[in-house]
Enzyme design. Structure first.
Site, short mmCIF file in Angstrom:
data_model
loop_
_atom_site.label_atom_id
_atom_site.label_comp_id
_atom_site.label_asym_id
_atom_site.label_seq_id
_atom_site.Cartn_x
_atom_site.Cartn_y
_atom_site.Cartn_z
N LYS A 10 -58.76 -56.89 -24.76
CA LYS A 10 -60.18 -57.46 -25.62
C LYS A 10 -60.59 -58.58 -24.69
CE LYS A 10 -57.79 -61.23 -27.40
NZ LYS A 10 -57.98 -62.39 -26.98
N PRO A 94 -53.46 -57.60 -18.10
CA PRO A 94 -52.75 -58.73 -17.66
C PRO A 94 -51.86 -59.34 -18.78
CG PRO A 94 -55.11 -58.97 -16.95
CD PRO A 94 -54.96 -57.75 -17.70
N VAL A 95 -50.65 -59.65 -18.16
CA VAL A 95 -49.74 -60.38 -19.15
C VAL A 95 -49.95 -61.89 -19.53
CG1 VAL A 95 -47.36 -60.76 -19.53
CG2 VAL A 95 -47.90 -58.55 -18.37
N GLY A 97 -52.43 -63.17 -20.58
CA GLY A 97 -53.80 -63.30 -19.84
C GLY A 97 -54.96 -63.70 -20.80
N GLY A 98 -54.90 -63.69 -22.09
CA GLY A 98 -55.90 -63.73 -23.05
C GLY A 98 -56.54 -62.60 -23.16
N MET A 99 -55.75 -61.52 -22.97
CA MET A 99 -56.74 -60.34 -23.22
C MET A 99 -55.90 -59.38 -24.26
SD MET A 99 -58.45 -59.37 -19.25
CE MET A 99 -60.02 -58.49 -20.23
N ALA A 100 -54.87 -59.75 -24.85
CA ALA A 100 -54.21 -59.24 -26.03
C ALA A 100 -53.54 -58.02 -25.45
CB ALA A 100 -55.15 -58.86 -27.06
N GLY A 101 -52.72 -58.14 -24.22
CA GLY A 101 -52.15 -56.99 -23.63
C GLY A 101 -50.82 -56.61 -24.74
N SER A 103 -50.85 -57.24 -27.96
CA SER A 103 -51.28 -56.75 -29.20
C SER A 103 -51.47 -55.12 -29.16
CB SER A 103 -52.55 -57.74 -29.55
OG SER A 103 -51.98 -58.89 -29.54
N ASP A 136 -54.03 -60.34 -33.43
CA ASP A 136 -54.90 -59.60 -32.52
C ASP A 136 -54.70 -58.47 -32.80
OD1 ASP A 136 -56.42 -61.80 -31.53
OD2 ASP A 136 -55.24 -61.84 -29.68
P1 ATP Z 1 -53.74 -63.00 -26.61
O1 ATP Z 1 -54.94 -62.62 -25.98
O2 ATP Z 1 -53.47 -62.09 -27.78
O3 ATP Z 1 -53.42 -64.59 -26.85
P2 ATP Z 1 -52.31 -62.73 -24.16
O4 ATP Z 1 -53.04 -61.40 -23.33
O5 ATP Z 1 -52.44 -64.16 -23.73
O6 ATP Z 1 -52.56 -62.29 -25.60
P3 ATP Z 1 -49.92 -61.21 -24.03
O7 ATP Z 1 -49.90 -60.24 -22.73
O8 ATP Z 1 -50.29 -60.25 -25.28
O9 ATP Z 1 -50.63 -62.52 -23.77
O10 ATP Z 1 -48.32 -61.57 -24.01
C1 ATP Z 1 -48.00 -63.09 -24.47
C2 ATP Z 1 -46.52 -63.08 -24.51
O11 ATP Z 1 -45.89 -62.06 -25.28
C3 ATP Z 1 -45.88 -62.78 -22.99
O12 ATP Z 1 -45.99 -63.85 -22.57
C4 ATP Z 1 -44.64 -62.03 -23.46
O13 ATP Z 1 -43.58 -62.91 -23.34
C5 ATP Z 1 -44.63 -61.51 -24.90
N1 ATP Z 1 -44.75 -60.02 -25.09
C6 ATP Z 1 -44.15 -59.49 -25.96
N2 ATP Z 1 -44.37 -58.05 -25.98
C7 ATP Z 1 -45.14 -58.14 -24.73
C8 ATP Z 1 -45.98 -56.75 -24.24
N3 ATP Z 1 -45.67 -55.55 -24.84
N4 ATP Z 1 -46.65 -56.88 -23.22
C9 ATP Z 1 -46.79 -58.21 -22.95
N5 ATP Z 1 -46.23 -59.48 -23.33
C10 ATP Z 1 -45.52 -59.26 -24.21
#
Ligand code: ATP
Length: 294
Positions: A10, A94-95, A97-101, A103, A136
């Protein structure tokens, strides 16, 4: 039998953040858009709970927990059917990354579990489980373009007939979402209780004009994210100088996203940014929420 569910990344087109509440949460008023970067989550019944992650080199696989704290595993625990599962995640998002991977994986695991065990729960039941997993996660089920309020968990789909072209530039090093919110609190102790509403953004979406949407993009977490990581400001300027209509920190960052005027425009920005950045990904939105792959 294995069920594979695809769920999208997202982008927050609007992220209004209100003052932190006594319970530690920030009231949000956000407009999400699902874009064409996907995680695929395959779930089957197994003798023990096992999780594996496959990803292209730009993904920080080390950052994805392989135990019960993985959100896909938490989703299966939430469903509490008593079975054990093998979960295979194919990651493109991306992990941290603020793209809700994460979620997306949680939503995908919930849906995969429902279909694997032929539960066929109503949407409301899945959405309630999703909201318990994270703010999210309900949007990852719904997809498309939608407004999220509360902690983000109250999701209301928005009609969006546009086809919006984006370029996403992830960062090697993730940015902790709680750290960005904490810095928001430091920078804006007097933030209004009610988060900013996305009025201009909703009008811009309806107009289907990329230039208008570009002007209306808004992210209250951008300033704290750039303050923590000044190179994000440099990246945004660079993308705009390469022809993007507008660059924006995605959610809490550090991925930055660039709205472009067309697919060709996006490809030109990809080419320009690729001279200096290793990973530059074109994407289009809106796309569907979590869905079973044939
Ligand atoms: P958002 O945009 O919702 O704030 P995000 O994109 O910044 O999320 P995510 O990639 O969702 O961040 O991951 C945040 C943290 O969640 C990771 O640093 C990791 O420790 C943990 N995590 C748990 N399960 C997962 C998964 N399936 N994929 C990625 N990270 C995961």
């Amino acid at each position: 039998m294995t069920i594979t569910v695809r769920a999208a990344a997202k982008i927050n087109l609007h992220l209004g953040v209100g003052r932190v509440r006594d319970d530690g949460f920030h009231p949000l008023d956000t407009v999400y858009q699902a874009v064409s970067l996907y995680d695929d989550v395959a779930v089957s019944v197994a003798d023990a709970d096992v999780l594996s992650v496959e990803a292209p080199p730009y993904i920080d696989v080390e950052g994805v927990p392989a135990d019960g704290t993985n959100i896909a595993m938490r989703a299966l625990a939430e469903a509490a059917c008593g079975e054990r599962h093998l979960v295979q995640i194919g990651k493109q998002i991306p992990v941290a990354g603020g793209m809700a991977g994460g979620s997306a994986d949680g939503a995908a695991a919930l849906l995969a579990h429902d279909r694997l065990h032929d539960l066929r729960q109503p949407d409301d039941a899945l959405l309630a489980q999703a909201a318990r997993l994270g703010s999210d996660v309900p949007f990852s089920l719904v997809g498309g373009t939608a407004r999220g309020r509360g902690r983000g968990e109250v999701v209301e789909p928005i009609e969006d007939h546009g086809s919006w072209w984006w370029v996403a530039v992830p960062s090697d090093v993730g940015l902790s979402t709680p750290a960005v919110y904490r810095h928001f609190d430091e920078l804006f102790p007097d933030a209004p209780e009610q988060p900013a509403e996305p009025r201009e953004l909703l009008a811009a979406l309806a107009s289907r004009e990329p230039v208008r949407l570009a002007r209306a993009l808004h992210n209250d977490l951008q300033e704290p994210a750039i303050d923590l990581r000044p190179e994000l400001g440099t990246l945004i300027e660079r993308g705009e100088s390469e022809g993007a209509l507008r660059g924006l920190v995605s959610g809490s960052g550090p991925t930055c996203v660039f709205l472009c005027d067309s697919q060709e425009g996006a490809m030109a920005v990809v080419a320009g940014l690729s001279e200096s950045y290793d990973v530059v990904l074109p994407a289009v939105g809106p796309v569907a929420g979590a869905h079973v792959l044939p």
